[in-house]
Design an enzyme around this catalytic site. Structure first.
Site, PDB file in Angstrom:
ATOM      1  NE  ARG A 103      -3.916   0.579   1.975  1.00 42.19           N
ATOM      2  CZ  ARG A 103      -5.115   0.663   2.529  1.00 42.19           C
ATOM      3  NH1 ARG A 103      -5.323   1.442   3.572  1.00 42.19           N
ATOM      4  NH2 ARG A 103      -6.126  -0.041   2.055  1.00 42.19           N
ATOM      5  CG  HIS A 130      -8.612   0.132  -2.784  1.00 44.73           C
ATOM      6  ND1 HIS A 130      -7.836  -0.965  -2.458  1.00 44.73           N
ATOM      7  CD2 HIS A 130      -9.263   0.489  -1.624  1.00 44.73           C
ATOM      8  CE1 HIS A 130      -8.004  -1.254  -1.177  1.00 44.73           C
ATOM      9  NE2 HIS A 130      -8.870  -0.395  -0.656  1.00 44.73           N
ATOM     10  CD  GLN A 133     -13.097  -1.788  -0.730  1.00 44.22           C
ATOM     11  OE1 GLN A 133     -12.254  -1.655   0.142  1.00 44.22           O
ATOM     12  NE2 GLN A 133     -14.285  -2.319  -0.486  1.00 44.22           N
ATOM     13  CG  ASP A 225     -13.862   6.244  -0.582  1.00 44.55           C
ATOM     14  OD1 ASP A 225     -13.845   6.096   0.658  1.00 44.55           O
ATOM     15  OD2 ASP A 225     -12.817   6.228  -1.272  1.00 44.55           O
ATOM     16  CB  CYS A 265     -14.399   1.121   0.194  1.00 46.67           C
ATOM     17  SG  CYS A 265     -13.866   2.840   0.360  1.00 46.67           S
ATOM     18  NE  ARG A 293     -10.733  -5.403   0.510  1.00 41.34           N
ATOM     19  CZ  ARG A 293      -9.931  -4.389   0.869  1.00 41.34           C
ATOM     20  NH1 ARG A 293     -10.447  -3.323   1.432  1.00 41.34           N
ATOM     21  NH2 ARG A 293      -8.629  -4.416   0.610  1.00 41.34           N
TER      22      ARG A 293
HETATM   23  N1   CP Z   1     -11.391  -0.225   2.533  1.00 41.24           N
HETATM   24  C1   CP Z   1     -10.103  -0.301   2.913  1.00 41.24           C
HETATM   25  O1   CP Z   1      -9.180  -0.553   2.129  1.00 41.24           O
HETATM   26  O2   CP Z   1      -9.912  -0.081   4.252  1.00 41.24           O
HETATM   27  P1   CP Z   1      -8.523   0.068   5.010  1.00 41.24           P
HETATM   28  O3   CP Z   1      -7.943   1.399   4.641  1.00 41.24           O
HETATM   29  O4   CP Z   1      -8.889  -0.010   6.459  1.00 41.24           O
HETATM   30  O5   CP Z   1      -7.608  -1.046   4.596  1.00 41.24           O
HETATM   31  N1  NVA Z   2     -10.201   6.705  -1.013  1.00 40.17           N
HETATM   32  C1  NVA Z   2      -9.786   6.260   0.296  1.00 40.17           C
HETATM   33  C2  NVA Z   2      -9.980   4.787   0.435  1.00 40.17           C
HETATM   34  C3  NVA Z   2      -9.561   4.194   1.749  1.00 40.17           C
HETATM   35  C4  NVA Z   2      -9.756   2.715   1.788  1.00 40.17           C
HETATM   36  C5  NVA Z   2      -8.331   6.642   0.523  1.00 40.17           C
HETATM   37  O1  NVA Z   2      -7.519   6.481  -0.387  1.00 40.17           O
HETATM   38  O2  NVA Z   2      -8.017   7.118   1.617  1.00 40.17           O
END
Ligand code: CP
Ligand code: NVA
Length: 306
Positions: A103, A130, A133, A225, A265, A293
């Site tokens: 990540r 993502h 997701q 989101d 999400c 997930r």
């Molecule tokens: N939806 C999602 O990816 O959540 P986290 O940021 O908690 O991993």
């Molecule tokens: N769009 C959000 C998603 C988190 C899972 C971010 O990138 O923070």
């Protein structure tokens, strides 16, 4: 040959359909207490340069349930925090691990990981995509609606990483997706163009608009989101003004189909992109979506690591 999963386009629609079937099997088997240890002796690295609750925990637990081991790599505790390059780190860990979830911020960083790593690299979220997701979300849609192709999804809010991957998922699965964002916050234009090309083959429809109420009309799925993603914290105040009307609330849901499901999400900001009432509404599948997930990622790990 190793296979990475950096964007939705790294798998075919056929493969995604198989993953849906397998994820449901693995979910049922787990609930029935059956053995799902198909990745015995395999090890997965997890490197997170941004916070995470769902992605980290679901991948760690997925590896345990598949009989393998997760290894969490804190960016500041490995030598990368002192300047060791991605290339060297990727080559070294390829000798220990069977795959790695990353990540990070820039999407080009994960592409660099994939270039140097000899083992599969899985995108656990970048600023642009993502995909883990999205594939899990498609499982949730399938479970609730009994099909994916032809489903009408409205996404209202920021044209961010989650929106970009949903557009790609909709394109390959033949869904209709309407994305409503304020002007200047549209999803990535290159991603939209590529998705529209794929849509020609699948019959998918991809519409980008500004009016959230137009997007929601007759939708089967209403998705949102956060207005401010990780890394954009400095813009938070301004975004709160710009996104005011991009909210899932009682009024928006009146325009969707009666049996429409509500998705997010997570993490959510209750009272901003979604009301408390809609988070907890019987139409909300948000917490099942979070659980999925785990099961979808088990199917993905089996496909990439076995
Ligand atoms: N939806 C999602 O990816 O959540 P986290 O940021 O908690 O991993
Ligand atoms: N769009 C959000 C998603 C988190 C899972 C971010 O990138 O923070």
């Amino acid at each position: 040959m190793k296979r990475d999963f950096l964007t939705i386009h790294d798998i075919t629609a056929k493969e995604l359909e198989s993953l849906l079937v397998r994820a449901r099997e693995l979910k049922d088997m787990h609930k029935a207490g059956s053995d799902t240890s198909v990745l015995k002796g395999k090890t997965l690295g997890l490197l997170f340069e941004k916070q995470s609750t769902r992605t980290r925990i679901s991948f760690e637990v997925a590896m345990f349930q598949l009989g393998g081991h997760p290894v969490y790599l804190s960016p500041n505790q490995i030598q990368m925090g002192r300047g060791e390059t991605i290339g060297d780190t990727a080559k070294v860990i390829s000798g220990y691990l069977d795959g790695i979830v990353v990540r990070t911020f820039s999407h080009s960083t994960i592409e660099e990981w994939a270039r140097f790593s000899y083992v599969p690299v899985i995108n656990g979220l970048t600023d642009l995509h993502h995909p883990c997701q999205t594939i899990s979300d498609i499982l949730t849609i399938f479970e609730n609606k009994g099909r994916v192709s032809g489903i009408k999804m409205a996404y209202i809010g920021d044209g961010n990483n989650v929106a970009n991957s949903l557009i790609e998922g909709a394109a390959i699965m033949g869904m209709e997706i309407r994305v409503a964002t304020p002007k200047g916050y549209e999803p990535d234009s290159a991603i939209v163009s590529k998705a529209r090309l794929a849509a020609k083959e699948t019959g998918a429809v991809i519409e980008i608009m500004q009016d959230p109420l137009d997007a929601v009309k007759d939708a089967d799925v209403v998705y949102t989101d956060v207005w401010t993603s990780m890394g954009q914290e400095k813009e938070e105040h301004g975004r709160k003004q710009v996104f005011q009307k991009y909210q899932i609330n009682h009024e928006t849901m009146q325009l969707a189909k009666k049996d429409a499901i509500i998705m997010h999400c997570l993490p959510a900001h209750r009272g901003e992109e979604i009301t408390e009432e809609m988070m907890e509404s019987p139409q909300s599948v948000i917490f099942d979506q979070a659980e999925n997930r785990l099961h979808m990622q088990k199917a993905l790990l089996e496909m990439l690591l076995r």
